[in-house]
Design an enzyme around this catalytic site. Structure first.
Site, PDB file in Angstrom:
ATOM      1  CG  ASP A 235       1.445  53.052  -7.246  1.00 19.30           C
ATOM      2  OD1 ASP A 235       0.603  52.165  -6.993  1.00 19.30           O
ATOM      3  OD2 ASP A 235       2.113  53.066  -8.286  1.00 19.30           O
TER       4      ASP A 235
ATOM      5  CB  ILE B 151      16.685  46.213 -14.898  1.00 21.69           C
ATOM      6  CG1 ILE B 151      16.635  47.741 -14.762  1.00 21.69           C
ATOM      7  CG2 ILE B 151      18.063  45.744 -15.305  1.00 21.69           C
ATOM      8  CD1 ILE B 151      17.600  48.282 -13.725  1.00 21.69           C
TER       9      ILE B 151
ATOM     10  CE  LYS C 232       9.459  54.871 -13.981  1.00 25.07           C
ATOM     11  NZ  LYS C 232       8.736  55.028 -12.695  1.00 25.07           N
TER      12      LYS C 232
ATOM     13  N   GLY D 214       5.010  51.027 -14.983  1.00 28.94           N
ATOM     14  CA  GLY D 214       3.763  51.710 -15.223  1.00 28.94           C
ATOM     15  C   GLY D 214       3.912  52.966 -16.055  1.00 28.94           C
TER      16      GLY D 214
END
Length: 443
Positions: free
Chosen positions: A266, A145, A168, A150
């Site tokens: 970020d 997904i 992740k 990054g």
């Protein structure tokens, strides 16, 4: 001849008898006193022994209690390390970002973690790689997904208790990747806000590094703003206003309500996730940094982040919470215009969103021309002008001129209303032709 009738008693015998009597009485008293002496001694001795026994028992009990507490404290880390790969849930305890914990044998260590405090929150668990492999069907491609992130791929997974999660899988990137992993685990274990994505757990099994987050079913804000309309549901004006407010509250929490200021570093649309009701939460804290509490709030750092979102002062290595405010302003422009921060496919002068938008944000007519066509005129013109003013303040080149996120939040709250409150003037604006737009003014 007279007879003496008075009898004379000899002195010897009576004296002897008297002496005997006194001796007898003295002996009786002596025996009487000796008869009570042993009884008193026994009572005193028994009392003393009893008192000593009671004191000894009390001391033993206190010693055992103290020993038990000491064993519990010293055994916490041992339990955490020896039971790391158990399939049951494991809680990690809070630590400070400055402690710079290291991952050793699948467990976080660092700072004063040797003295493990009692956990003040629940939910952050330690998983084995095998558990997460099962949860994602062997990290199947069909469970990927959010595209290629990054620092790694994101997978949809179902945990052993049935919880749907976003998992992740981080790439092996040496020290920088390890640092990003440690910072994200540390921060999200301590910072809890409804505007930040919740960390459910992590995996540090051998060389594997994974993060397990709550699942956000509507994906990233970037996908909804910049993907073809046939792939996503277009965001209406009111959804965009709620998202803007949620993001502002997330940064307000990081900057002003955390124990020490946290700079996200970020903040961008790819790191804004949406739930099924299009409510936003901020994610991805791998580049986050503790801000300074000094007057100017500056910290020196390497330039890391995403082109188009970086504040001008950041290019010199000077970072403050106002750098996040700049990035927020860029996201606000994306919500307003539907454009990406850098687009070389556009006409000259329009490649960089901030450079193109900043001189137009103070011109009402040009602001109207900037609006995302996907909105199809369904917005409040008055609110549009206010949003443009907020964005213009946030993207000021000088950090000192940018507002605090608290001020941004207070400015946005009145703009977040129910879609049914769409004013009739806005509907009239929808029907206007380009020629008649110039005649519309804000009261």
């Amino acid at each position: 001849m007279e007879v003496n009738t008075t009898a004379t008693v000899p002195a010897g015998p009576p004296a002897k008898n008297n002496s005997f009597t006194q001796h007898r009485l003295h002996s009786e008293r002596h025996r009487h006193s000796h008869g009570h002496f042993p009884t008193k001694t026994i009572l005193i001795t028994v009392s003393f022994v009893t008192l000593v026994t009671v004191l000894f028992v009390i001391l033993v009990v206190l010693f055992l209690i103290r020993r038990q507490k000491s064993s519990s404290k010293s055994g916490t880390c041992k339990e955490d390390s020896t039971e790391l790969h158990d399939t049951s849930s494991r809680l990690i305890t809070s630590s400070t970002l400055n402690s710079s914990p290291e991952v050793k044998s699948g467990c976080l260590h660092g700072g004063n973690l040797g003295r493990t405090p009692a956990p003040t929150f629940r939910g952050v668990q330690v998983f084995t790689y095998r558990e997460l492999e099962i949860a994602t069907d062997g990290f199947s491609e069909r469970n990927v997904i959010g595209g290629n992130g990054g620092h790694g791929l994101m997978y949809r997974g179902v945990l052993s208790d049935g919880t749907l999660a976003a998992i992740k899988l981080l790439r092996s990137e040496g020290k920088q990747g390890e640092r990003a992993f440690r910072i994200e685990v540390d921060l999200l274990s301590r910072l809890h806000s409804p505007y930040l994505v919740e960390l459910l757990g992590y995996c540090a099994d051998q060389h594997h590094r994974l993060l397990i987050f709550e699942y956000m079913p509507d994906g990233t804000l970037h996908r909804h703003l910049h993907s073809p309309n046939d792939q996503t549901q277009p965001l209406d004006w009111w959804a965009r206003m709620r998202i803007a407010l949620d993001c502002a509250r997330a940064l307000e929490f990081l900057h002003e309500h955390a124990v020490s200021p946290v700079i996200h570093r970020d903040f961008k649309t790819n790191n804004v996730l949406l739930d099924q009701n299009f409510r936003a939460k901020v994610s991805d804290f791998g580049l986050a940094k503790m801000g300074s509490e000094k007057k100017n709030g500056q910290v020196s750092t390497r330039v890391l982040g995403t082109t188009g979102y970086l504040a001008p002062e950041y290019a010199t290595g000077k970072l403050t919470t106002k750098s996040d405010v700049y990035s927020y302003g860029v996201v606000l422009l994306e919500l307003l215009t539907g454009r990406v921060p850098v687009d070389i496919k556009r006409a000259p002068g329009e490649h960089v969103l901030v450079s193109w938008a900043l001189p137009r944000l103070t011109n009402r007519e040009k602001v109207i021309e900037m609006v995302d066509p996907a909105l199809r005129g369904q917005y409040s013109k008055k609110d549009l002008i206010q949003i443009a003013a907020i964005a213009a303040m946030c993207i000021q080149p000088e950090a000192d001129y940018r507002p605090l996120m608290t001020d941004v939040v207070q400015s946005l709250i009145p703009l977040v209303r129910n879609p049914s409150s769409l004013s009739s003037s806005s509907l009239r604006f929808q029907k206007q032709t380009p020629k008649s737009r110039s005649s519309l003014e804000i009261n």
